[in-house]
Structures are given as C-alpha cells and as structure tokens.
Design a protein around this motif. Sequence first.
Motif, PDB file in Angstrom:
ATOM      1  N   LEU A   1       1.912  13.779  -9.614  1.00 30.97           N
ATOM      2  CA  LEU A   1       3.140  14.720 -10.004  1.00 30.97           C
ATOM      3  C   LEU A   1       3.477  14.804 -11.507  1.00 30.97           C
ATOM      4  O   LEU A   1       3.746  15.694 -12.119  1.00 30.97           O
ATOM      5  CB  LEU A   1       4.376  14.443  -9.395  1.00 30.97           C
ATOM      6  CG  LEU A   1       4.380  14.503  -7.749  1.00 30.97           C
ATOM      7  CD1 LEU A   1       5.618  14.273  -6.932  1.00 30.97           C
ATOM      8  CD2 LEU A   1       3.916  16.139  -7.354  1.00 30.97           C
ATOM      9  N   ALA A   2       3.105  13.427 -12.274  1.00 32.16           N
ATOM     10  CA  ALA A   2       3.363  13.418 -13.614  1.00 32.16           C
ATOM     11  C   ALA A   2       2.367  14.257 -14.199  1.00 32.16           C
ATOM     12  O   ALA A   2       2.590  14.904 -15.296  1.00 32.16           O
ATOM     13  CB  ALA A   2       3.536  11.989 -14.063  1.00 32.16           C
ATOM     14  N   TYR A   3       1.013  14.227 -13.795  1.00 32.35           N
ATOM     15  CA  TYR A   3      -0.055  14.839 -14.645  1.00 32.35           C
ATOM     16  C   TYR A   3      -0.621  15.966 -14.051  1.00 32.35           C
ATOM     17  O   TYR A   3      -1.535  16.475 -14.639  1.00 32.35           O
ATOM     18  CB  TYR A   3      -0.998  13.587 -14.577  1.00 32.35           C
ATOM     19  CG  TYR A   3      -0.687  12.756 -15.789  1.00 32.35           C
ATOM     20  CD1 TYR A   3      -0.982  12.842 -17.141  1.00 32.35           C
ATOM     21  CD2 TYR A   3      -0.144  11.496 -15.506  1.00 32.35           C
ATOM     22  CE1 TYR A   3      -0.460  12.028 -18.066  1.00 32.35           C
ATOM     23  CE2 TYR A   3       0.423  10.505 -16.508  1.00 32.35           C
ATOM     24  CZ  TYR A   3       0.081  10.852 -17.743  1.00 32.35           C
ATOM     25  OH  TYR A   3       0.525   9.957 -18.620  1.00 32.35           O
ATOM     26  N   TYR A   4      -0.374  16.453 -12.669  1.00 30.97           N
ATOM     27  CA  TYR A   4      -0.984  17.581 -11.959  1.00 30.97           C
ATOM     28  C   TYR A   4       0.248  18.459 -11.705  1.00 30.97           C
ATOM     29  O   TYR A   4       1.255  18.189 -11.191  1.00 30.97           O
ATOM     30  CB  TYR A   4      -1.821  17.032 -10.862  1.00 30.97           C
ATOM     31  CG  TYR A   4      -3.039  16.741 -11.365  1.00 30.97           C
ATOM     32  CD1 TYR A   4      -4.235  17.560 -11.253  1.00 30.97           C
ATOM     33  CD2 TYR A   4      -3.569  15.351 -11.716  1.00 30.97           C
ATOM     34  CE1 TYR A   4      -5.292  17.403 -11.549  1.00 30.97           C
ATOM     35  CE2 TYR A   4      -4.571  15.097 -12.196  1.00 30.97           C
ATOM     36  CZ  TYR A   4      -5.721  16.018 -11.880  1.00 30.97           C
ATOM     37  OH  TYR A   4      -7.015  15.709 -12.475  1.00 30.97           O
TER      38      TYR A   4
ATOM     39  N   ASN B   1       1.020  -1.130  -0.026  1.00 28.68           N
ATOM     40  CA  ASN B   1       0.145   0.078   0.056  1.00 28.68           C
ATOM     41  C   ASN B   1       0.897   1.396  -0.025  1.00 28.68           C
ATOM     42  O   ASN B   1       0.473   2.389  -0.594  1.00 28.68           O
ATOM     43  CB  ASN B   1      -0.874   0.124   1.147  1.00 28.68           C
ATOM     44  CG  ASN B   1      -2.055  -0.830   1.081  1.00 28.68           C
ATOM     45  OD1 ASN B   1      -2.405  -1.278  -0.007  1.00 28.68           O
ATOM     46  ND2 ASN B   1      -2.574  -1.667   2.108  1.00 28.68           N
ATOM     47  N   ALA B   2       1.928   1.283   0.853  1.00 35.10           N
ATOM     48  CA  ALA B   2       3.102   2.353   0.565  1.00 35.10           C
ATOM     49  C   ALA B   2       3.460   2.535  -0.707  1.00 35.10           C
ATOM     50  O   ALA B   2       3.269   3.836  -1.096  1.00 35.10           O
ATOM     51  CB  ALA B   2       3.943   2.181   1.660  1.00 35.10           C
ATOM     52  N   LEU B   3       3.937   1.449  -1.490  1.00 36.77           N
ATOM     53  CA  LEU B   3       4.200   1.496  -2.822  1.00 36.77           C
ATOM     54  C   LEU B   3       3.273   2.078  -3.545  1.00 36.77           C
ATOM     55  O   LEU B   3       3.413   3.069  -4.498  1.00 36.77           O
ATOM     56  CB  LEU B   3       4.828   0.215  -3.280  1.00 36.77           C
ATOM     57  CG  LEU B   3       5.290   0.104  -4.692  1.00 36.77           C
ATOM     58  CD1 LEU B   3       6.656   0.898  -4.820  1.00 36.77           C
ATOM     59  CD2 LEU B   3       5.590  -1.341  -4.914  1.00 36.77           C
ATOM     60  N   LYS B   4       2.019   1.472  -3.466  1.00 36.17           N
ATOM     61  CA  LYS B   4       0.959   1.995  -4.266  1.00 36.17           C
ATOM     62  C   LYS B   4       0.926   3.599  -3.992  1.00 36.17           C
ATOM     63  O   LYS B   4       0.682   4.347  -4.838  1.00 36.17           O
ATOM     64  CB  LYS B   4      -0.176   1.473  -3.972  1.00 36.17           C
ATOM     65  CG  LYS B   4      -1.386   1.709  -4.891  1.00 36.17           C
ATOM     66  CD  LYS B   4      -2.668   0.708  -4.734  1.00 36.17           C
ATOM     67  CE  LYS B   4      -3.739   1.137  -5.903  1.00 36.17           C
ATOM     68  NZ  LYS B   4      -4.144   2.558  -6.078  1.00 36.17           N
TER      69      LYS B   4
ATOM     70  N   GLU C   1       3.363   5.329  -5.798  1.00 35.03           N
ATOM     71  CA  GLU C   1       3.107   5.218  -7.301  1.00 35.03           C
ATOM     72  C   GLU C   1       2.034   6.181  -7.774  1.00 35.03           C
ATOM     73  O   GLU C   1       2.153   7.208  -8.712  1.00 35.03           O
ATOM     74  CB  GLU C   1       2.670   3.860  -7.742  1.00 35.03           C
ATOM     75  CG  GLU C   1       3.769   3.052  -7.823  1.00 35.03           C
ATOM     76  CD  GLU C   1       3.380   1.389  -8.180  1.00 35.03           C
ATOM     77  OE1 GLU C   1       2.077   1.171  -8.176  1.00 35.03           O
ATOM     78  OE2 GLU C   1       4.333   0.672  -8.271  1.00 35.03           O
ATOM     79  N   ASP C   2       0.726   6.206  -6.850  1.00 35.04           N
ATOM     80  CA  ASP C   2      -0.026   7.365  -7.032  1.00 35.04           C
ATOM     81  C   ASP C   2       0.310   8.755  -6.981  1.00 35.04           C
ATOM     82  O   ASP C   2      -0.095   9.648  -7.849  1.00 35.04           O
ATOM     83  CB  ASP C   2      -1.239   7.155  -6.214  1.00 35.04           C
ATOM     84  CG  ASP C   2      -2.052   6.055  -6.193  1.00 35.04           C
ATOM     85  OD1 ASP C   2      -1.849   5.384  -7.563  1.00 35.04           O
ATOM     86  OD2 ASP C   2      -2.698   5.373  -5.368  1.00 35.04           O
TER      87      ASP C   2
END
Length: 602
Positions: free
Chosen positions: A147-150, A135-138, A141-142
């Motif tokens: 950051l990649a799209y916002y 969950n921490a990894l997810k 990733e989220d």
Amino acid sequence: MPSRIEPRLRSKILVSDDDVNVRLLTRQCLEAEGMTVVEASNGPDTIKVFERERPDLIFLDVEMPGMSGLEVCRRIRQMPMGATIPIMIVTGSDDRESIDKGFEAGATQYKTKPVNWSLLGRDVQYMLRASDAFNALKRQEDRLRYLAYYDPLTNLPNRRSFNEQLTRTLRQSHRNNSQAALLFIDLDHFKRINDSIGHGRGDRLLVEIAKRLSMELREDDVINYFAANEALNDSEPMGTEIARLGGDEFTVVLSDIENAAQVESVAKRILKILSEPIALRSHNPVVTPSIGIALFPQDGSTPDSLIRNADTAMYAAKSEGRACYRFYNETMNSKAVEQLKLEEELRHALKSDELELHYQPQVSKITGTAVGIEALVRWNHPRLGAVPPGDFIPLAERTGQIIELGEWVIKEVARHCKDWKTQGFDDFVVSVNISPVQFKQAQLAERIASIIKQTGLTPERLELELTESAIMTDAQTNITKLQQLKSIGLSLAVDDFGTGYSSLSYLKRFPIDTLKIDQSFVADLDSLDGAAIVDAILALSKSLKLKVIAEGIETEEQLSYLLHKQCDLLQGYYFSYPVRAEEVPDLLQQNYSQLLSSLSKR
C-alpha cells in the motif's frame, strides 16, 4: 498435567534423524496430536523431502553422518521457501557454543537430548502457532509495504514509488552520462466523463487505462518497484516505469534513451492506445490523453525540476487542443508565470469593474423576436485587452473564483433588468450559465434566493443553464437540488446537451424546461452524423415536452435546417454577436419573422 493445545489443520512435520527409533517415537508423539509426519534419515534426503513435501516445521537432529543437521539448516534457510519455516534442532550437546552454532545456522528452537516426549507435541504446536503469528505479521507488513508503494486500484506504482524510482533513474543516468525522459499523462475531460458515467465505471475506466499502458509498453521492459528495489545495485538498467500519481494522472519514466525521436515514438503509441473507445457496459467513452514530456538533463537535472517541467508541458498540450503531446521548452515557463499572474489579476478584476456582461438574443421561430437573451461574461483587461472567456473561465473554475464570478453575474443581470424595465422591456428571460463548480455548492438554491431578494429581481426572468455532465453527477441527489431551484421560480436549461452521458430515465425526472443543442452539433449539420444527432435531440425534447434551443447558428443553411425541424429557439452570430447591456433594447425590438418565414417555405 498441561492441557492439550488444539493443533491447526493437519500440520505436516518433517522428522530428520538417522536413528529409526527416534523417528518412530517422534512420529507417535506428533501423530497423537493430530499432525502428519514425513521422515528423512540423512541430510541430503532431508533437503529432498523438504522440497517435495513442503512441511510446516522441521524436527532436525544435529549429529547425522555425512551432512550435519547444522549444514542442512543453513541450506534450507538459503532456499526461498525455507526462509521462515520453523526448525527445531535436536542435539546431545548442551554447551553454550553448540547452542550458539545452532542458532547461527538458522534454528528457531534448540532442544537437548534426551527429549521429553510427553512435552514434544505441545512444544511443536507452540512453534507452529508462533510461526503462524509471524507469517500473519509478515503478510500484514507486505500488505502495508504494498500500500505504501502501489496504487490499490490499478496495481501500478504510486506517487511515492514514482518519486524514488525517478531519483534512482536520474542518478543512474548521471553516472552513465545517458539521457532519460519523463512523460506526464493527464486524461482529457476525465472529471466530466467520471461524473457522467458514475465513479464505479470511472474506476474501471482507470483500470483499463493502466492495463493499456502496461500492455503497450511491456516490450520496453516495464518493471515494478519491488523488482527494482531488489536489484543488486541501481546501476542496472531500469527500462520503463509506469506509475499512477492519483486521480487521472499517470507517468512514464524512460531511461537510457538515445534521442527525442525515441521518446516521441512512445508518446505516439500512448496517444493511439489510450484514444480508442473503452467498453463499459452501456457506455463506450473515448478518453484522450494530454502528454507533457521533459528530458534529462536538458530540461531538468533534478527530480523536482523534471517533474515541474513535464507538468508544464502537459498543461501546454491541454491549452493547445488536448489529445496531443508536447515537449517542454523554456517559453512554457513564461506562460505558466503568465497564468499565475492572470489568476491574481482576475481576483482584482472582480472588484475593479474590468468585467462586464454582453448579451446574445434567443429568437423564437414563431414570433421572430428575441424572447430571451443569454448573459456572457467579458473581461476588459487593462494590459491584455479583451481576454477570451476560454482563457479566464477555466482559470476561475480551477481556482474556485467561479463561485464569486457566478454570483456577480446574477447581481449584474438584476441591475440591467431594472434599467431595461424602466425603458419598457421586461417580457423576456435572461439565461445565466452555472458552472459545475458552482452547482456543487450545498446551499446553491439558498444563495441564489438571497441574491434575488437583495436585488429585487423577478425570479421568472432568470433561467439557469446547467451542463449535462454537472446534473448527471449523483443524479438522484441533484433532482432534489434542481427542485429547490425550481421552487424559487427559476427556469432551468441543460446546456451543451448531447456532449455528456445522460440517462433517459433520470432526464425524465429532472424538473428542467429547455434542452440546448451544443454548437458543435450545429456546426456539423452538413454531415450525416451531425444532422442525426440534432434530429435525435429535437425528437427527444418533443417526447419530453421540453423547449429546445440551438446555439452557434452562423449560416443560412443551418438556420433553414433547424426551422424545418421545428426547433423552438435559435441563437448565434447569424442573428447577432453578443452586445453590451445598453444595446439590448434595440436588439429586443428587432423582428426576424419575415426572414424565418421565407426560409421555412424553402
């Protein structure tokens, strides 16, 4: 014996088994490890308890009457909150096919009966830790996906998101044979305002701009990138998409538009909502937008062409007065090409004697004579004739050529001062404008000192005019820079005073000699507001023991008002238009004392 693994804070385990003895043993083992246990005796109850209790892990028996554990597992995995929960399936079957069915149903771990109760608590804790790590990894990733799209400052989609969204919108519009529109929004004079109020407040201003755009266009079904990305297919209506490309650049994409009037209505709403004052503690800046609009497919059939033409239209809006919107048209491209050509020709002009200095007198109210002159650059273009400074100075600033141009001006002033000295004129000051771009140079004082030494110019003859917004950018650092310039022997004036956001506490600490009232306030002297601003600047200069000069004087009424208000120095077309260097001696011999005396007595 394996060492006990410390559990995390009171993990909640759902134990699902139709055998009450199994549930009892499982509860005892898990509670001994510090876990909380909730129970269910069949499939439907397991789903209900899961929805109500939201456990951290499920201990699930496969062989239950009615609904098997495999079916329960499948249904939980289809639920939003059940997608990642660890599920331990327990069964008496240990063949490969049964195990495969368990994992296909969504099991995290597969345990065969009889259960080793001494190891169950440890196994569950390992699954919980693995779940936490997953969950921490997810979450990471989220976060990276966000950051990649916002844009992290405004929470609007960023440039990457905008590019992908525009591509989808145009693909959809092409398929549906419909129109779309791209609005490019750039905030007018944002850099000057940002420099004046500080970058912290500047960021809050951008957040407020983003909020206003989102609120104003929300009724048009503003969507975010992820919602669009998760749509079943890109044939669904995309509505309105707002993005921040970076800095003070924003975009709005409209799809399924009926006509240009619909887009124009949106542009007018944006102009209205963004042009209202923004409350930022002690400041209430007004930030107006320039908006460029390009329509699909007539103004561009690809994302690149639409972006390029909307950007061109936005620059057209800026060149036509700002605080407005402009639709793209073909003639704008020719203007853009002309700008590029002008940029190249300006580089050539700096080396080919096409530039020259004109000078405008600064008249003392006491002596009635010119005690100073301001150097103004003129460009005699071989093809275009006289190019207005308002056309090539901003161009020089955008391209960085203003630094070379600024140094050329000081060298040319030094050359003219030598000529005037041979004619007996050396008792006056020459004012030279320093661009904000030039002022930002780390070695500005050293560069100017070097030019003065090379040319033999007396430093006391030179006054540098710095814009208010330039010196207020990082005011503490600029105090040092101004002190370095003063140490050379130069005079310092604040140009366009009243148009920025000076802090009085800093203004008192700046080593400046003169405040220059912006000509827009002089032109507005016949209004109460204009007169009040001029009066305030004159009073401020007196309290700070600074000289004050009013520029842009064109009428007798303006001159009379400024004389009665004890303005020290006077400049404008009323006295003289800027003249060539060879005409300066005649200018310096003129005496306006009789005129000033008569106006002062009225």
